[in-house]
Design a protein around this motif. Structure first.
Motif, PDB file in Angstrom:
ATOM      1  N   ASP A 199      12.141 -10.325  11.420  1.00  6.85           N
ATOM      2  CA  ASP A 199      12.460 -10.623  10.028  1.00  6.85           C
ATOM      3  C   ASP A 199      11.404 -11.516   9.387  1.00  6.85           C
ATOM      4  OD1 ASP A 199      14.740  -9.106  10.236  1.00  6.85           O
ATOM      5  OD2 ASP A 199      16.082 -10.815  10.560  1.00  6.85           O
ATOM      6  N   THR A 200      10.802 -12.405  10.171  1.00  7.71           N
ATOM      7  CA  THR A 200       9.788 -13.298   9.615  1.00  7.71           C
ATOM      8  C   THR A 200       8.564 -12.537   9.105  1.00  7.71           C
ATOM      9  OG1 THR A 200       9.013 -13.643  11.886  1.00  7.71           O
ATOM     10  CG2 THR A 200      10.422 -15.351  10.936  1.00  7.71           C
ATOM     11  N   TRP A 201       8.307 -11.356   9.668  1.00  2.00           N
ATOM     12  CA  TRP A 201       7.148 -10.573   9.222  1.00  2.00           C
ATOM     13  C   TRP A 201       7.271 -10.168   7.750  1.00  2.00           C
ATOM     14  CZ3 TRP A 201       2.344  -9.703  10.354  1.00  2.00           C
ATOM     15  CH2 TRP A 201       1.676  -8.616   9.773  1.00  2.00           C
ATOM     16  N   PHE A 202       8.473  -9.893   7.315  1.00  2.00           N
ATOM     17  CA  PHE A 202       8.655  -9.431   5.942  1.00  2.00           C
ATOM     18  C   PHE A 202       8.420 -10.563   4.947  1.00  2.00           C
ATOM     19  CE2 PHE A 202      11.461  -6.971   8.785  1.00  2.00           C
ATOM     20  CZ  PHE A 202      10.614  -5.887   8.888  1.00  2.00           C
ATOM     21  N   ALA A 203       8.772 -11.784   5.356  1.00  2.00           N
ATOM     22  CA  ALA A 203       8.407 -12.935   4.528  1.00  2.00           C
ATOM     23  C   ALA A 203       6.889 -13.065   4.448  1.00  2.00           C
ATOM     24  CB  ALA A 203       9.016 -14.213   5.105  1.00  2.00           C
ATOM     25  N   THR A 204       6.208 -12.759   5.546  1.00  2.00           N
ATOM     26  CA  THR A 204       4.744 -12.857   5.589  1.00  2.00           C
ATOM     27  C   THR A 204       4.091 -11.882   4.627  1.00  2.00           C
ATOM     28  OG1 THR A 204       4.755 -13.615   7.878  1.00  2.00           O
ATOM     29  CG2 THR A 204       2.727 -12.587   7.085  1.00  2.00           C
ATOM     30  N   VAL A 205       4.464 -10.612   4.688  1.00  2.00           N
ATOM     31  CA  VAL A 205       3.786  -9.626   3.834  1.00  2.00           C
ATOM     32  C   VAL A 205       4.129  -9.837   2.363  1.00  2.00           C
ATOM     33  CG1 VAL A 205       3.446  -7.929   5.661  1.00  2.00           C
ATOM     34  CG2 VAL A 205       5.552  -7.849   4.303  1.00  2.00           C
ATOM     35  N   ARG A 206       5.329 -10.330   2.067  1.00  2.00           N
ATOM     36  CA  ARG A 206       5.660 -10.642   0.681  1.00  2.00           C
ATOM     37  C   ARG A 206       4.832 -11.830   0.192  1.00  2.00           C
ATOM     38  NH1 ARG A 206      11.999 -10.618  -0.559  1.00  2.00           N
ATOM     39  NH2 ARG A 206      11.099 -10.752  -2.664  1.00  2.00           N
ATOM     40  N   ARG A 213      -2.205 -11.494  -4.905  1.00  2.00           N
ATOM     41  CA  ARG A 213      -2.042 -10.665  -6.097  1.00  2.00           C
ATOM     42  C   ARG A 213      -2.582  -9.260  -5.836  1.00  2.00           C
ATOM     43  NH1 ARG A 213       1.553 -14.273  -7.483  1.00  2.00           N
ATOM     44  NH2 ARG A 213       1.678 -14.745  -9.706  1.00  2.00           N
ATOM     45  N   CYS A 214      -2.072  -8.683  -4.746  1.00  2.00           N
ATOM     46  CA  CYS A 214      -2.513  -7.360  -4.304  1.00  2.00           C
ATOM     47  C   CYS A 214      -1.292  -6.584  -3.813  1.00  2.00           C
ATOM     48  CB  CYS A 214      -3.550  -7.480  -3.189  1.00  2.00           C
ATOM     49  SG  CYS A 214      -3.042  -8.539  -1.802  1.00  2.00           S
ATOM     50  N   PHE A 215      -1.427  -5.267  -3.728  1.00  2.00           N
ATOM     51  CA  PHE A 215      -0.420  -4.464  -3.052  1.00  2.00           C
ATOM     52  C   PHE A 215      -0.604  -4.612  -1.549  1.00  2.00           C
ATOM     53  CE2 PHE A 215      -0.844  -2.279  -7.148  1.00  2.00           C
ATOM     54  CZ  PHE A 215       0.489  -2.147  -7.520  1.00  2.00           C
ATOM     55  N   VAL A 216       0.480  -4.727  -0.815  1.00  2.00           N
ATOM     56  CA  VAL A 216       0.427  -4.793   0.642  1.00  2.00           C
ATOM     57  C   VAL A 216       1.169  -3.596   1.219  1.00  2.00           C
ATOM     58  CG1 VAL A 216       1.081  -6.081   2.707  1.00  2.00           C
ATOM     59  CG2 VAL A 216       0.209  -7.305   0.709  1.00  2.00           C
ATOM     60  N   VAL A 253       4.753  -3.591  -0.729  1.00  2.00           N
ATOM     61  CA  VAL A 253       5.059  -4.778  -1.530  1.00  2.00           C
ATOM     62  C   VAL A 253       4.148  -4.833  -2.747  1.00  2.00           C
ATOM     63  CG1 VAL A 253       5.437  -7.267  -1.444  1.00  2.00           C
ATOM     64  CG2 VAL A 253       5.602  -5.937   0.659  1.00  2.00           C
ATOM     65  N   SER A 254       4.699  -5.291  -3.862  1.00  2.00           N
ATOM     66  CA  SER A 254       3.968  -5.372  -5.125  1.00  2.00           C
ATOM     67  C   SER A 254       3.141  -6.658  -5.200  1.00  2.00           C
ATOM     68  CB  SER A 254       4.953  -5.346  -6.293  1.00  2.00           C
ATOM     69  OG  SER A 254       5.518  -6.642  -6.492  1.00  2.00           O
ATOM     70  N   PRO A 255       2.210  -6.748  -6.171  1.00  2.00           N
ATOM     71  CA  PRO A 255       1.407  -7.965  -6.314  1.00  2.00           C
ATOM     72  C   PRO A 255       2.187  -9.209  -6.737  1.00  2.00           C
ATOM     73  CG  PRO A 255       0.294  -6.106  -7.337  1.00  2.00           C
ATOM     74  CD  PRO A 255       1.681  -5.656  -7.015  1.00  2.00           C
ATOM     75  N   LEU A 256       3.459  -9.053  -7.057  1.00  2.00           N
ATOM     76  CA  LEU A 256       4.311 -10.218  -7.308  1.00  2.00           C
ATOM     77  C   LEU A 256       5.208 -10.531  -6.116  1.00  2.00           C
ATOM     78  CD1 LEU A 256       5.287  -9.728 -11.064  1.00  2.00           C
ATOM     79  CD2 LEU A 256       3.715 -11.420 -10.090  1.00  2.00           C
ATOM     80  N   GLY A 257       4.972  -9.840  -5.002  1.00  2.00           N
ATOM     81  CA  GLY A 257       5.708 -10.142  -3.781  1.00  2.00           C
ATOM     82  C   GLY A 257       7.063  -9.483  -3.666  1.00  2.00           C
ATOM     83  N   GLU A 258       7.330  -8.487  -4.501  1.00  3.88           N
ATOM     84  CA  GLU A 258       8.614  -7.782  -4.444  1.00  3.88           C
ATOM     85  C   GLU A 258       8.450  -6.457  -3.709  1.00  3.88           C
ATOM     86  OE1 GLU A 258      11.295  -9.206  -5.449  1.00  3.88           O
ATOM     87  OE2 GLU A 258      10.290 -10.914  -6.413  1.00  3.88           O
ATOM     88  N   PHE A 259       9.507  -6.038  -3.016  1.00  2.69           N
ATOM     89  CA  PHE A 259       9.462  -4.756  -2.316  1.00  2.69           C
ATOM     90  C   PHE A 259       9.419  -3.603  -3.320  1.00  2.69           C
ATOM     91  CE2 PHE A 259      11.616  -6.985   1.355  1.00  2.69           C
ATOM     92  CZ  PHE A 259      10.550  -6.836   2.231  1.00  2.69           C
ATOM     93  N   ILE A 260       8.429  -2.742  -3.155  1.00  2.00           N
ATOM     94  CA  ILE A 260       8.431  -1.445  -3.831  1.00  2.00           C
ATOM     95  C   ILE A 260       9.182  -0.443  -2.958  1.00  2.00           C
ATOM     96  CG2 ILE A 260       6.972   0.465  -4.632  1.00  2.00           C
ATOM     97  CD1 ILE A 260       4.788  -1.645  -5.172  1.00  2.00           C
ATOM     98  N   ALA A 261       8.925  -0.516  -1.651  1.00  2.00           N
ATOM     99  CA  ALA A 261       9.686   0.254  -0.661  1.00  2.00           C
ATOM    100  C   ALA A 261      10.141  -0.729   0.404  1.00  2.00           C
ATOM    101  CB  ALA A 261       8.828   1.351  -0.063  1.00  2.00           C
ATOM    102  N   GLU A 262      11.432  -0.910   0.535  1.00  2.00           N
ATOM    103  CA  GLU A 262      11.965  -1.887   1.490  1.00  2.00           C
ATOM    104  C   GLU A 262      11.771  -1.404   2.920  1.00  2.00           C
ATOM    105  OE1 GLU A 262      15.710  -3.574   0.788  1.00  2.00           O
ATOM    106  OE2 GLU A 262      15.282  -4.070  -1.310  1.00  2.00           O
TER     107      GLU A 262
END
Length: 314
Positions: A199-206, A213-216, A253-262
């Motif tokens: 679960d900590t990985w998802f906090a990392t990529v966000r 300020r990039c897509f991940v 993830v979007s450049p604002l840190g929100e999931f585009i695809a969860e």
């Protein structure tokens, strides 16, 4: 730069310790991604020939076993040279599908001893060209038993019609200065091949997406115990570990840190998303880590991009 790009994040397991079948599977998945309109397709860390989760290679502090050496030999034989016949096949698949491909491989050293393996991300253009590679700078934990360390000569960011693409592998993404080096190169589509599904990985990529300020594009395998061949010498070690070795968790993830695809768990799949590249500039309105929010008068980063093998023989 175009305003839209369709990306494919390939969540699939390796054909463990079989580079030929791994390449065949990769080619089919590239074809599938291209057939569904993707312009960029990314694969997990060490897809060819495997992220050898659960294998000890017979190593404890102070000793190595003969059985472990045999398993390492199998792993070594199924690693690939770069460039080599396998990269030619993947390049041809990228060309036929008309997509950029980023794929994790285990690379056999050709520059010195030939005995060292590297965890590497390869970049292919839609014309089939091998654009370059990134070698993992610091293997994590027991990975250091089987992989060597990359150097600063393989930290590329590539210009494409869809923005600048680069990658850091798995826990390299916890290295603040490595991330800063990527931001300084202007990365816009940040690829994060990984073997981490905690679960900590998802906090990392966000965080990386919001910080850079990039897509991940975070890409992990889905793998189970039965994907490992019986001929692995240390197969007995697998009897007490869970059947599901890697649960997936690939996401976008979007450049604002929100999931585009969860994150997606529990299966092999390809995750697709249409990215609006204008969202990068929108996100940089109030924060740009190497632009108006930077303080180069206070902070400076020096990156050694020399090849260490050259330094050793100079």
């Amino acid at each position: 730069m175009t305003k839209q790009v369709k990306v494919a994040v390939v969540q699939a397991g390796s054909v463990v310790m079989d580079k030929e079948k791994c390449v065949e599977k990769a080619i089919q998945l590239v074809e599938n991604a291209g057939g569904n309109g993707a312009q960029i397709a990314v694969f997990p860390e060490a897809f060819i020939p495997a992220y050898p989760r659960g294998m000890s290679f017979g190593a404890v502090v102070g000793s190595r076993s003969d059985q472990g050496r045999q398993d390492f030999l199998t792993y070594w034989k199924n690693s690939i040279t770069v460039p080599g016949p396998e990269t030619a096949q993947i390049g041809e698949a990228a060309k036929k599908a008309g997509v950029y491909v980023v794929i994790g491989v285990i690379e056999r050293d050709q520059e010195s001893s030939q005995g060292t393996l590297y965890c590497t991300a390869l970049f292919f253009g839609p014309n089939g060209e091998l654009l370059g590679k990134h070698r993992k700078l610091k293997p994590t934990g027991s990975e250091r038993l089987i992989w060597g360390e990359g150097d600063g000569s393989t930290l590329p960011v590539f210009d494409t019609p869809y923005g600048k693409i680069g990658a850091l592998i798995c826990w390299e993404n916890y290295m603040p200065l490595a991330r800063a080096a990527m931001y300084a190169k202007g990365v816009q589509i940040y690829v994060a091949p990984t073997a981490d599904a905690r679960d900590t990985w998802f906090a990392t990529v966000r965080h990386i997406a919001a910080e850079g300020r990039c897509f991940v594009l975070s890409c992990n395998q889905y793998s189970t115990k039965d994907m490992y061949p019986e001929e692995i010498v240390s197969r007995e070690e697998f009897k007490d570990i869970p059947h599901e070795l890697t649960r997936g968790g690939s996401c976008i993830v979007s450049p604002l840190g929100e999931f585009i695809a969860e994150p997606v768990f529990g299966k092999e799949t390809i995750i697709y998303a249409d990215l609006n590249l204008d969202h990068i500039a929108e996100a940089q309105f109030d924060f740009d880590p190497v632009g108006h929010y930077a303080r180069p008068d206070v902070f400076q980063l020096k990156v050694n991009e020399k090849r260490l093998v050259n330094l050793m023989v100079e």
